[in-house]
Design a protein around this motif. Structure first.
Motif, PDB file in Angstrom:
ATOM      1  N   THR A 190       0.837  -1.203   0.000  1.00  0.00           N
ATOM      2  CA  THR A 190       0.000   0.000   0.000  1.00  0.00           C
ATOM      3  C   THR A 190       0.869   1.250   0.000  1.00  0.00           C
ATOM      4  OG1 THR A 190      -1.778  -1.169   1.145  1.00  0.00           O
ATOM      5  CG2 THR A 190      -1.828   1.231   1.233  1.00  0.00           C
ATOM      6  N   TRP A 191       1.949   1.237   0.764  1.00  0.00           N
ATOM      7  CA  TRP A 191       2.855   2.393   0.747  1.00  0.00           C
ATOM      8  C   TRP A 191       3.434   2.599  -0.645  1.00  0.00           C
ATOM      9  CZ3 TRP A 191       8.086   3.105  -0.256  1.00  0.00           C
ATOM     10  CH2 TRP A 191       8.542   4.410  -0.040  1.00  0.00           C
ATOM     11  N   GLU A 192       3.869   1.507  -1.285  1.00  0.00           N
ATOM     12  CA  GLU A 192       4.445   1.649  -2.626  1.00  0.00           C
ATOM     13  C   GLU A 192       3.412   2.171  -3.626  1.00  0.00           C
ATOM     14  OE1 GLU A 192       8.240  -1.019  -3.463  1.00  0.00           O
ATOM     15  OE2 GLU A 192       6.436  -2.256  -3.238  1.00  0.00           O
ATOM     16  N   VAL A 193       2.186   1.679  -3.538  1.00  0.00           N
ATOM     17  CA  VAL A 193       1.144   2.115  -4.468  1.00  0.00           C
ATOM     18  C   VAL A 193       0.767   3.580  -4.236  1.00  0.00           C
ATOM     19  CG1 VAL A 193      -1.301   1.825  -5.067  1.00  0.00           C
ATOM     20  CG2 VAL A 193       0.188  -0.180  -4.913  1.00  0.00           C
ATOM     21  N   LEU A 194       0.548   3.949  -2.991  1.00  0.00           N
ATOM     22  CA  LEU A 194       0.019   5.283  -2.707  1.00  0.00           C
ATOM     23  C   LEU A 194       1.080   6.371  -2.543  1.00  0.00           C
ATOM     24  CD1 LEU A 194      -2.880   4.481  -0.199  1.00  0.00           C
ATOM     25  CD2 LEU A 194      -3.007   4.830  -2.682  1.00  0.00           C
ATOM     26  N   PHE A 195       2.245   6.001  -2.063  1.00  0.00           N
ATOM     27  CA  PHE A 195       3.206   7.036  -1.662  1.00  0.00           C
ATOM     28  C   PHE A 195       4.570   6.973  -2.341  1.00  0.00           C
ATOM     29  CE2 PHE A 195       0.320   6.258   1.961  1.00  0.00           C
ATOM     30  CZ  PHE A 195      -0.285   7.509   2.022  1.00  0.00           C
ATOM     31  N   ASN A 196       4.800   6.004  -3.218  1.00  0.00           N
ATOM     32  CA  ASN A 196       6.095   5.904  -3.882  1.00  0.00           C
ATOM     33  C   ASN A 196       5.897   5.898  -5.386  1.00  0.00           C
ATOM     34  OD1 ASN A 196       8.669   5.444  -4.741  1.00  0.00           O
ATOM     35  ND2 ASN A 196       8.978   3.543  -3.615  1.00  0.00           N
ATOM     36  N   ASP A 197       6.107   7.038  -5.997  1.00  0.00           N
ATOM     37  CA  ASP A 197       5.904   7.175  -7.439  1.00  0.00           C
ATOM     38  C   ASP A 197       6.998   6.496  -8.260  1.00  0.00           C
ATOM     39  OD1 ASP A 197       3.584   8.628  -7.011  1.00  0.00           O
ATOM     40  OD2 ASP A 197       4.646  10.558  -7.014  1.00  0.00           O
ATOM     41  N   ASP A 198       8.079   6.063  -7.620  1.00  0.00           N
ATOM     42  CA  ASP A 198       9.179   5.422  -8.345  1.00  0.00           C
ATOM     43  C   ASP A 198       8.867   3.971  -8.731  1.00  0.00           C
ATOM     44  OD1 ASP A 198      10.671   7.717  -8.102  1.00  0.00           O
ATOM     45  OD2 ASP A 198      11.800   7.014  -6.362  1.00  0.00           O
ATOM     46  N   VAL A 199       7.844   3.387  -8.130  1.00  0.00           N
ATOM     47  CA  VAL A 199       7.504   1.981  -8.381  1.00  0.00           C
ATOM     48  C   VAL A 199       6.155   1.923  -9.081  1.00  0.00           C
ATOM     49  CG1 VAL A 199       7.015  -0.254  -7.313  1.00  0.00           C
ATOM     50  CG2 VAL A 199       8.798   1.208  -6.361  1.00  0.00           C
TER      51      VAL A 199
END
Length: 138
Positions: free
Chosen positions: A88-97
């Motif tokens: 969820t962090w990668e999807v919502l808060f990490n635009d690099d992934v």
């Protein structure tokens, strides 16, 4: 296994261990940075993942609780709970992934480390979060 995949696994290890031992994940992360134990030093992306989850944990747990129909955060297997927080962090808060990569990586780890039902559960919940991302970030 790629460098980021290994980092995700190491971040999962920190979050899972803290959960199981009932200790503060930030304290455990700090300890693992200084004393990695039998493993190599934590990759920077693992540190970024754990810190990102901790920085946004309240919002992440709110999103998971809202969209995990029939499941509370506490009822989820501990591995799934940690994977879903990372994903969820990668999807919502990490635009690099890319979102698809975040979901696939979480599903792969669920397949390797959790129950037989976990890959479909993780895939379904993270897929729903990806669908709702524009409204969740509004």
């Amino acid at each position: 296994m790629g460098a980021r995949s290994k980092a995700r696994k190491r971040a999962l290890d920190v979050l899972f261990e803290a959960d199981q031992r009932g200790i503060d994940p930030a304290e455990l992360l700090a300890r693992r940075i200084v004393e990695p134990g039998t493993e190599a030093a934590l990759p920077q992306y693992a540190v970024d993942l754990v810190e990102g989850v901790l920085d946004h944990r309240e919002r992440i747990d709110e999103v998971l609780a809202t969209h995990a129909h029939g499941w509370t955060i506490a009822r989820m297997p501990a591995v799934d709970r940690a994977l879903l927080r990372i994903g969820t962090w990668e999807v919502l808060f990490n635009d690099d992934v890319p979102d698809a990569v975040a979901v696939d990586e979480a599903v792969d780890l669920a397949r390797a480390l959790s129950t037989d039902d976990s890959p479909s559960f993780v895939n379904g919940l993270l897929g729903r979060i990806v669908e709702l991302k524009p409204t969740l970030l509004a």
